[in-house]
Enzyme design. Structure first.
Site, PDB file in Angstrom:
ATOM      1  N   HIS A 118      51.358  27.465  42.652  1.00 36.26           N
ATOM      2  CA  HIS A 118      50.611  26.523  42.659  1.00 36.26           C
ATOM      3  C   HIS A 118      51.615  25.209  42.389  1.00 36.26           C
ATOM      4  CE1 HIS A 118      48.215  23.522  39.815  1.00 36.26           C
ATOM      5  NE2 HIS A 118      47.875  22.926  41.018  1.00 36.26           N
TER       6      HIS A 118
ATOM      7  N   HIS B  55      48.887  26.072  34.336  1.00 36.59           N
ATOM      8  CA  HIS B  55      47.576  25.524  34.670  1.00 36.59           C
ATOM      9  C   HIS B  55      46.523  26.748  34.556  1.00 36.59           C
ATOM     10  CE1 HIS B  55      50.353  22.766  36.433  1.00 36.59           C
ATOM     11  NE2 HIS B  55      49.765  21.801  35.775  1.00 36.59           N
TER      12      HIS B  55
END
Lengths: 820, 176
Positions: free
Chosen positions: B104, B123
């Site tokens: 990501h 995250h």
């Protein structure tokens, strides 16, 4: 095997590659992206002077780099007829997402139509009509003249109520100001269509009448308020999974404490205690997990209420807050009406609410204190956010108002760190002529169709078979009615237009229905249509929308639409012209004249005809000005154009004036009345399992693009149903086994997903999935304004089959982040 | 905040460790590659190095070994899972290796032995080490890059290729 792309190298964008502004075409958050395109026969190099990024790509890039894109952000598409490389990557300078891309939006590149790489080969490229027992391509003229002829004939026989319309009313893909204006103009101005509904509900109504009737528009704050709040109250919203980058980029900094400097700068002269969050949701979501990870468990209060009892909880919180005197008396006096009457009408003791919600009295009083207890003598800044858990839940209208009562009483509307807002689904993009003729309550359109009413149905980017309530019954009847027309069409030569239309009309008089479906991909309801019209989507056309803080941007056209597909607004223009011609040929010049005014050549013409002339502040807004405003755009409404910039509005109601006749927000009585929608209590009493439902992180909406995406289908080939492992054991279920979910409304399928945090007998099923529509088991019960209640559904579950190969390969581990 | 500091510290350590040697590796490889280019046409795929990571007897169940592949700036983990998995190598078919940069945003992933998953402190993304790095939850648009392994008769484990693009590089082998 787990899906892997086996891509080990991607083309490097050259220096000087073209860059255009893009807003993600999916959810309300509207993350800023850049479309980087360059000639297919060219490539950049790894050295800084050779590539678009100006970076040394011979080196590993650091975390959060601006110089990397994933294979899912890349494709080869057509631009003005030429093949170009496309990179669609998040914009680090956009205030909304600051370079973050979600698992959904950051796959827009891969989910683009490409004849070179073969992605989204499902896209519709030509109009199709039913002939010779199948759907076959035809010309726009042929398709539109057939639609116009049948539509005119039905209106002649049944009046305008014989034309039933299902249409988007939002922004982003399958929407946008251009397209909502066009559809609004033809159905509300050229005609006065009353039997119209919206994509995810069976009537033409607001999902949030409640707050609007109080004078409090639902998108009243800005995303920065989530960074400034002392307390956030999240009701029926799973923001990490469904508004991912709003949560990550604006909630998390507050929960982590990294927005403290911003608080000190903007809100000097008051204390800034560690942030608290109250989450009201029967289910423990990954949002709860993330909040606990960031804030620590002692600053997260998860109220896992008995499903559908939000209203009595809010009334108890309001009662408690009023009793403690934690209200903003000055604000109530200056800017509101009916406070005392509201408090008296909604009085509920903590004990009563504890009994109904299943919470402890302590949890309720603690929530009241977290929401409203002053901080060192100053008013606590609390932001209230809600979404489908409330909107698609029990007693929508009153529950919505009960929450706004609390926000108003505590002075939290129109002020920094406050707001009482829906989180939103799609982006917004509504500008239409008046819909007053539709009335309130609006017609329950699904029931009209089921009841044999109407002769022709125009569908704009809606797929009822996946996204409505009572969906199995709807599908059963709809198929029966449209099959009658298909049989009639097959009885005459297609080329004999007079005979064809007569045959269609004959079937309609017998209860048949002629179905016209406008979409970008083949939909489930489209399988039963007689005419399919191919639309372009965002980025294949210039498209404007606003996000959840009313931030309006222009997505520039960066690629060509597939084949002969067109922007919806230009399809409307073609339909209007065909209707004009049809009415004129029938000798009805007065009606034909109503279809003038569609001489748009481009989507920009529709924008200028619609938004620029009719939206509040629209006169300040043009495409050219929006291009300059980039991915940050401006916050609606526009109030000026100054020094080359559109001037917007950061927060609504900052002046204490609200959207009522007297300018004062109106408190409302919202008494608790149990499960409101007809039949829900009986369903609860009869069936053992709650079939709660909603979204998942991996997918957007009804997976209309992702149903063609290997990465997503490799993860969720069948909708999951989260179940407590003990419930699974009792039913003899193993992870990935296929189950049938059934009740008196219908049945559907899902895949058992063991979830230890799920309460016994409380399941959660992925909503709107093509391989198992949850709406099949949702009853037709609605509220007084025809708002459905999807969430409070009860049913039974039984095993259908052992896990097939497609689910056997899946991971069933907890979705919750852990440090071990 | 404590957790964040740990994350930053871990990230710094990994990148510094990789970065210091990267300059040398890349420069040497580039010289070699440009020499070759004059004589042979470009290959259809990147030319992955075969690199010895460890010997099967060095591995203990759920004790990941820090590795890097295809070069020093691409950190990874070599793990003996204790259960046969698809794509696993070694006598028990339970040895796997993955990139530990979250696909990501490139934060370093932590291996959690309790459920054999990789977790991203940036995250909250999670990847299943027993299912080919399948993204359990998160924001990456791909499953976790796995290193293809070969075990020699003496038990030496070699990495030979990668099945997804590694975060932070537009070519898995930087020096082609």
């Amino acid at each position: 095997m787990t899906y892997k792309r086996n891509i080990d190298r991607l083309p490097i964008p050259p220096k000087g590659a073209r860059v255009q502004n893009v807003v993600c075409h999916y959810c309300i958050v509207g993350c800023g992206y850049h479309a980087i395109t360059w000639d297919v026969n060219k490539q950049g190099g790894p050295l800084p002077d050779q590539n678009y990024f100006g970076q040394d790509l011979t080196k590993q890039q650091a975390q959060e780099t601006t110089a990397w894109f994933s294979p899912a952000m890349y494709n080869i598409v057509k631009q003005n007829g030429q093949d170009v490389h496309l990179v669609l990557m998040p914009d680090h300078d956009c205030e909304v997402n600051s370079g973050l891309g979600s698992i959904r939006g950051a796959r827009q590149g891969e989910n683009s139509y490409s004849e070179v790489t073969g992605t989204q080969s499902q896209r519709l490229t030509d109009p199709q009509v039913y002939r010779y027992s199948g759907m076959y391509p035809t010309s726009w003229d042929d398709a539109l003249s057939l639609v116009a002829e049948v539509t005119r004939r039905v209106i002649e026989e049944q009046g305008e109520d014989g034309l039933i319309v299902s249409a988007f009313d939002h922004g982003g893909a399958g929407g946008g100001y251009e397209n909502t204006w066009a559809t609004g103009k033809i159905y509300f101005e050229s005609m006065k269509i009353k039997n119209i509904r919206i994509h995810n509900r069976p009537a033409y109504n607001s999902e949030v009448h409640g707050t609007r009737d109080m004078g409090v528009g639902e998108l009243n704050n800005c995303y920065e308020d989530a960074e400034l709040a002392d307390t956030i109250v999240a009701v029926g919203t799973n923001a990490l999974e469904t508004q991912t980058n709003y949560f990550l980029n604006h909630w998390v900094p507050n929960l982590r404490g990294t927005s403290l400097k911003k608080k000190q700068d903007q809100l000097a002269g008051e204390a800034h205690p560690p942030t608290r969050i109250v989450i009201i949701d029967p289910r423990r979501t990954t949002t709860v997990n993330a909040c606990e990870t960031e804030s620590g468990k002692d600053r997260v209060l998860h109220l896992a209420i008995e499903p559908g009892t939000d209203l009595i909880l809010f009334n108890a919180l309001m009662t408690e807050i009023a009793a403690k005197g934690w209200v903003d008396k000055e604000f109530i006096q200056a800017s509101t009406t009916d406070f005392d009457a509201m408090v008296a009408a909604n009085k509920v003791t903590v004990a009563e609410a504890a009994q109904a919600t299943g919470l402890s009295a302590d949890q309720i009083t603690k929530a009241a204190a977290w929401i409203a207890e002053p901080k060192e003598g100053k008013r606590r800044r609390t932001m209230f956010a809600y979404e489908k858990g409330l909107i698609w839940g029990n007693d929508n209208y009153r529950t919505n108002q009960a929450l706004v009562n609390i926000a108003l009483a505590t002075g939290n509307i129109g002020r920094p760190g406050g707001g009482c807002v829906r989180m939103g689904g799609h982006q917004e993009g509504y500008v239409r002529p008046s819909d007053a003729h539709v009335g309130r309550p609006a017609a329950y359109v699904d029931q009209l169709l089921i009841g044999g009413k109407g002769g022709v149905h125009h569908i704009w980017a809606c797929d009822h078979y996946k996204t409505t309530l009572n969906a199995l019954e709807f599908k059963r009847i709809y198929k029966k009615r449209t099959d009658m027309v298909k049989a009639a069409m097959a009885s005459v030569p297609y080329g004999d237009r007079v005979a064809l239309v007569n045959a269609i009309m004959g079937a309609i008089r017998q209860g048949g229905l002629f179905s016209v479906d406008v979409d970008i991909v083949p939909s489930k309801i489209g399988e039963d249509a007689h005419v399919i019209l191919p639309a372009a989507t965002s980025g294949e056309m210039n498209l404007t929308s606003m996000n959840g803080e009313r931030r309006m941007r222009l997505t520039e056209r960066y690629m060509d639409p597939p084949g002969n597909s067109k922007p919806d607004c230009l399809i409307v223009a073609g339909l209007a012209q065909a209707l004009e011609k049809s009415w004129r040929a029938a000798g009805k010049n007065d009606i034909a004249d109503k279809f003038k005014g569609y001489d748009w050549k481009t989507e920009e013409d529709a924008f200028m005809d619609g938004y620029n002339k009719h939206a509040g502040g629209g006169q300040f807004v043009t495409y050219e000005r929006l291009r300059v405003m980039g991915t940050n755009g401006f916050q609606e409404p526009a109030v000026d154009f100054k020094d080359g910039r559109i001037v917007g509005t950061k927060r609504l109601f900052a002046d204490g004036k609200f959207g009522t006749k007297d300018g004062k927000a109106k408190f409302m009585p919202t008494q608790w009345r149990g499960l409101q929608a007809e039949g829900k209590q009986q369903e609860k009493d009869k069936f053992p399992f709650l079939i709660n439902n909603g979204r998942a992180n991996h997918v957007w909406q009804s997976v209309y693009l992702d149903q063609n995406n290997d990465f997503v289908m490799g993860r969720w080939p069948v909708p999951f149903i989260e179940m407590n492992p003990s419930d699974m054991q009792e039913l003899g279920l193993k992870p990935g086994d296929l189950v049938e979910v059934y009740n008196d409304n219908g049945s559907t399928q899902a895949m058992a997903n063991p979830t230890p945090t799920a309460k016994r007998k409380q399941t959660f099923m992925l909503f709107a999935y093509p391989t198992g529509p949850q709406g099949n088991v949702v009853s037709k019960g609605v509220n007084e304004f025809i708002i459905p209640n999807y969430k409070q559904t009860w049913g039974n579950i039984r095993k259908i089959a052992d896990a097939p190969e497609v689910t056997r390969r899946l991971t069933f581990k907890s979705q919750e982040y852990t440090t071990g | 905040m404590k957790r964040c500091n740990q994350m930053v510290e871990l990230g710094r350590r990994q990148f510094l460790r990789g970065g210091a040697t990267a300059v040398v590796t890349t420069a040497a490889a580039s010289a070699l590659a440009s020499g070759k280019a004059e004589a042979t046409p470009a290959l259809a795929r990147v030319n992955y190095p075969s690199q010895r990571l460890a010997n099967v007897k060095d591995l203990k169940v759920d004790q990941p070994v820090e590795i890097s592949y295809p070069d020093k700036t691409s950190p990874g983990a070599l793990i003996k899972l204790g259960r046969r998995v698809e794509g696993g190598v070694g006598p028990e078919g339970d040895i796997v290796a993955f990139s530990t940069l979250c696909p990501h945003k490139g934060f370093p992933l932590n291996y959690v032995a309790a459920d054999k998953s990789f977790n991203c402190p940036g995250h909250y993304s999670r990847f299943d080490a027993e299912k080919g790095g399948q993204e359990i939850f998160g924001h990456a648009t791909q499953n976790l890059a796995q290193f293809r392994l070969r075990v020699e008769s003496n038990g030496d484990i070699h990495a030979e290729a990668v099945d997804e693009l590694i975060y932070g590089r537009l070519s898995n082998v930087l020096s082609v």
